[in-house]
Design a protein around this motif. Structure first.
Motif, PDB file in Angstrom:
ATOM      1  N   SER A  17      53.445  29.538  30.248  1.00 47.04           N
ATOM      2  CA  SER A  17      53.901  30.277  31.428  1.00 47.04           C
ATOM      3  C   SER A  17      55.415  30.216  31.557  1.00 47.04           C
ATOM      4  CB  SER A  17      53.245  29.719  32.695  1.00 47.04           C
ATOM      5  OG  SER A  17      51.848  29.959  32.653  1.00 47.04           O
ATOM      6  N   LYS A  18      55.996  29.054  31.243  1.00 45.74           N
ATOM      7  CA  LYS A  18      57.453  28.925  31.256  1.00 45.74           C
ATOM      8  C   LYS A  18      58.077  29.824  30.202  1.00 45.74           C
ATOM      9  CE  LYS A  18      59.161  24.785  31.409  1.00 45.74           C
ATOM     10  NZ  LYS A  18      59.372  23.335  31.267  1.00 45.74           N
ATOM     11  N   LEU A  19      57.474  29.886  29.022  1.00 46.19           N
ATOM     12  CA  LEU A  19      57.977  30.738  27.943  1.00 46.19           C
ATOM     13  C   LEU A  19      58.027  32.205  28.380  1.00 46.19           C
ATOM     14  CD1 LEU A  19      58.734  31.030  24.870  1.00 46.19           C
ATOM     15  CD2 LEU A  19      56.300  31.460  24.496  1.00 46.19           C
ATOM     16  N   LEU A  20      56.990  32.648  29.072  1.00 41.89           N
ATOM     17  CA  LEU A  20      56.929  34.033  29.522  1.00 41.89           C
ATOM     18  C   LEU A  20      57.770  34.291  30.771  1.00 41.89           C
ATOM     19  CD1 LEU A  20      53.151  34.859  28.991  1.00 41.89           C
ATOM     20  CD2 LEU A  20      55.082  35.400  27.500  1.00 41.89           C
ATOM     21  N   GLY A  21      58.134  33.237  31.486  1.00 43.14           N
ATOM     22  CA  GLY A  21      58.916  33.396  32.708  1.00 43.14           C
ATOM     23  C   GLY A  21      58.073  33.780  33.909  1.00 43.14           C
ATOM     24  N   THR A  22      56.832  33.355  33.925  1.00 42.81           N
ATOM     25  CA  THR A  22      55.911  33.693  35.006  1.00 42.81           C
ATOM     26  C   THR A  22      56.282  32.957  36.291  1.00 42.81           C
ATOM     27  OG1 THR A  22      54.193  33.880  33.326  1.00 42.81           O
ATOM     28  CG2 THR A  22      53.470  33.851  35.622  1.00 42.81           C
ATOM     29  N   VAL A  48      44.076  32.583  53.563  1.00 40.51           N
ATOM     30  CA  VAL A  48      43.106  33.322  54.369  1.00 40.51           C
ATOM     31  C   VAL A  48      42.353  34.328  53.505  1.00 40.51           C
ATOM     32  CG1 VAL A  48      42.824  34.887  56.327  1.00 40.51           C
ATOM     33  CG2 VAL A  48      44.442  32.985  56.479  1.00 40.51           C
ATOM     34  N   ALA A  49      43.085  35.096  52.704  1.00 45.42           N
ATOM     35  CA  ALA A  49      42.461  36.090  51.825  1.00 45.42           C
ATOM     36  C   ALA A  49      41.967  35.468  50.523  1.00 45.42           C
ATOM     37  CB  ALA A  49      43.455  37.209  51.515  1.00 45.42           C
ATOM     38  N   ARG A  50      42.243  34.179  50.326  1.00 50.18           N
ATOM     39  CA  ARG A  50      41.933  33.480  49.075  1.00 50.18           C
ATOM     40  C   ARG A  50      42.465  34.284  47.888  1.00 50.18           C
ATOM     41  NH1 ARG A  50      35.868  31.161  49.274  1.00 50.18           N
ATOM     42  NH2 ARG A  50      35.397  33.354  49.284  1.00 50.18           N
ATOM     43  N   ALA A  51      43.801  34.528  47.936  1.00 47.23           N
ATOM     44  CA  ALA A  51      44.449  35.362  46.923  1.00 47.23           C
ATOM     45  C   ALA A  51      45.763  34.734  46.476  1.00 47.23           C
ATOM     46  CB  ALA A  51      44.714  36.750  47.494  1.00 47.23           C
ATOM     47  N   VAL A  52      46.122  35.022  45.235  1.00 47.34           N
ATOM     48  CA  VAL A  52      47.401  34.585  44.680  1.00 47.34           C
ATOM     49  C   VAL A  52      48.030  35.758  43.937  1.00 47.34           C
ATOM     50  CG1 VAL A  52      46.653  32.185  44.399  1.00 47.34           C
ATOM     51  CG2 VAL A  52      46.456  33.768  42.486  1.00 47.34           C
ATOM     52  N   THR A  53      49.348  35.704  43.800  1.00 48.48           N
ATOM     53  CA  THR A  53      50.056  36.709  43.014  1.00 48.48           C
ATOM     54  C   THR A  53      50.976  36.009  42.032  1.00 48.48           C
ATOM     55  OG1 THR A  53      50.007  38.281  44.845  1.00 48.48           O
ATOM     56  CG2 THR A  53      51.569  38.725  43.071  1.00 48.48           C
ATOM     57  N   LEU A  54      50.812  36.354  40.749  1.00 49.83           N
ATOM     58  CA  LEU A  54      51.718  35.919  39.693  1.00 49.83           C
ATOM     59  C   LEU A  54      52.538  37.123  39.269  1.00 49.83           C
ATOM     60  CD1 LEU A  54      49.372  33.833  37.358  1.00 49.83           C
ATOM     61  CD2 LEU A  54      50.931  32.982  39.090  1.00 49.83           C
ATOM     62  N   GLN A  55      53.775  36.865  38.854  1.00 54.18           N
ATOM     63  CA  GLN A  55      54.654  37.962  38.466  1.00 54.18           C
ATOM     64  C   GLN A  55      55.512  37.551  37.282  1.00 54.18           C
ATOM     65  OE1 GLN A  55      56.646  40.339  41.594  1.00 54.18           O
ATOM     66  NE2 GLN A  55      58.522  39.539  40.706  1.00 54.18           N
ATOM     67  N   TYR A  59      46.858  37.475  29.513  1.00 59.31           N
ATOM     68  CA  TYR A  59      47.322  36.177  30.001  1.00 59.31           C
ATOM     69  C   TYR A  59      47.470  36.211  31.521  1.00 59.31           C
ATOM     70  CZ  TYR A  59      50.988  33.328  31.971  1.00 59.31           C
ATOM     71  OH  TYR A  59      51.709  32.560  32.834  1.00 59.31           O
ATOM     72  N   LEU A  60      48.114  37.260  32.052  1.00 56.19           N
ATOM     73  CA  LEU A  60      48.295  37.359  33.506  1.00 56.19           C
ATOM     74  C   LEU A  60      46.951  37.362  34.222  1.00 56.19           C
ATOM     75  CD1 LEU A  60      51.208  39.925  33.961  1.00 56.19           C
ATOM     76  CD2 LEU A  60      51.167  37.553  34.770  1.00 56.19           C
ATOM     77  N   ALA A  61      45.986  38.118  33.681  1.00 58.03           N
ATOM     78  CA  ALA A  61      44.654  38.153  34.291  1.00 58.03           C
ATOM     79  C   ALA A  61      44.032  36.764  34.293  1.00 58.03           C
ATOM     80  CB  ALA A  61      43.764  39.142  33.534  1.00 58.03           C
ATOM     81  N   ASP A  62      44.034  36.106  33.151  1.00 59.34           N
ATOM     82  CA  ASP A  62      43.436  34.783  33.006  1.00 59.34           C
ATOM     83  C   ASP A  62      44.071  33.783  33.975  1.00 59.34           C
ATOM     84  OD1 ASP A  62      42.432  32.313  32.130  1.00 59.34           O
ATOM     85  OD2 ASP A  62      43.368  32.442  30.172  1.00 59.34           O
ATOM     86  N   ASN A  63      45.383  33.718  33.974  1.00 63.35           N
ATOM     87  CA  ASN A  63      46.061  32.705  34.795  1.00 63.35           C
ATOM     88  C   ASN A  63      45.915  33.006  36.287  1.00 63.35           C
ATOM     89  OD1 ASN A  63      47.205  30.234  34.159  1.00 63.35           O
ATOM     90  ND2 ASN A  63      49.293  30.980  34.332  1.00 63.35           N
ATOM     91  N   ALA A  70      38.542  38.395  41.069  1.00 65.07           N
ATOM     92  CA  ALA A  70      38.948  39.711  40.577  1.00 65.07           C
ATOM     93  C   ALA A  70      40.462  39.802  40.639  1.00 65.07           C
ATOM     94  CB  ALA A  70      38.321  40.808  41.435  1.00 65.07           C
ATOM     95  N   VAL A  71      41.037  40.601  39.741  1.00 63.55           N
ATOM     96  CA  VAL A  71      42.496  40.732  39.692  1.00 63.55           C
ATOM     97  C   VAL A  71      42.882  42.174  39.380  1.00 63.55           C
ATOM     98  CG1 VAL A  71      42.656  40.053  37.263  1.00 63.55           C
ATOM     99  CG2 VAL A  71      44.631  39.762  38.735  1.00 63.55           C
ATOM    100  N   ARG A  72      43.989  42.606  39.999  1.00 64.54           N
ATOM    101  CA  ARG A  72      44.623  43.889  39.696  1.00 64.54           C
ATOM    102  C   ARG A  72      46.010  43.576  39.155  1.00 64.54           C
ATOM    103  NH1 ARG A  72      42.573  48.472  42.573  1.00 64.54           N
ATOM    104  NH2 ARG A  72      44.671  49.309  42.710  1.00 64.54           N
ATOM    105  N   ILE A  73      46.353  44.205  38.054  1.00 60.71           N
ATOM    106  CA  ILE A  73      47.637  43.955  37.399  1.00 60.71           C
ATOM    107  C   ILE A  73      48.391  45.264  37.327  1.00 60.71           C
ATOM    108  CG2 ILE A  73      48.765  43.144  35.289  1.00 60.71           C
ATOM    109  CD1 ILE A  73      45.852  41.805  34.827  1.00 60.71           C
ATOM    110  N   GLY A  74      49.654  45.235  37.699  1.00 62.16           N
ATOM    111  CA  GLY A  74      50.432  46.454  37.613  1.00 62.16           C
ATOM    112  C   GLY A  74      51.885  46.261  37.970  1.00 62.16           C
TER     113      GLY A  74
END
Length: 135
Positions: free
Chosen positions: A20-25, A33-40, A61-65, A114-118
């Motif tokens: 994750s550090k290599l990719l700069g995530t 409350v929504a039980r949600a996280v956002t990675l970028q 990778y983004l989906a998995d993590n 579930a995840v949405r990536i964009g």
């Protein structure tokens, strides 16, 4: 079981992941409350495939993590991905690229997420996965 974490705690977990550090995530949001996280991550030239689009492996990778971080909200910090199913919808060539994952269902030691990536309003992939508590 409900196990919430602060964005700072989540960022520390992400910082301990060499890939994750290599990719700069970055972990940019935790919503208990929504039980949600956002990675970028920023779309850099070294993350592109031969046609100039973000490589599908980086999207996976983004989906998995992101799924695993969301599952950690519900199950606690000791979790692993059990499965990921991804659908690539369209290529993405501009960044930043974000993955927002939510917990769909929790049963015992397992969470379905579930995840949405964009990028911006453009969704490039959707995924669903199973996260399981270990230990």
């Amino acid at each position: 079981m409900t196990s919430m974490f602060t964005i700072e705690e989540g960022q520390a977990v992400l910082a301990a992941q060499p890939f994750s550090k290599l990719l700069g995530t970055e972990l940019t949001a935790v919503d208990d409350v929504a039980r949600a996280v956002t990675l970028q991550l920023q779309l850099r030239d070294d993350l592109r495939q031969q046609h100039g689009f973000l490589h599908g492996g980086v999207i996976a990778y983004l989906a998995d993590n992101a799924l695993t971080f969301a599952g950690g909200l519900a199950l606690g910090p000791s979790v692993l991905t059990g499965s990921v199913n991804i659908e690539y919808l369209r290529p993405v060539s501009d960044g930043p690229v974000a993955a927002r994952a939510t917990v769909v269902e929790v049963s015992g030691r397992t969470a379905i997420c579930a995840v949405r990536i964009g990028s911006g309003d453009e969704v490039c992939a959707v995924a669903q996965g199973r996260v399981r508590r270990v230990g």
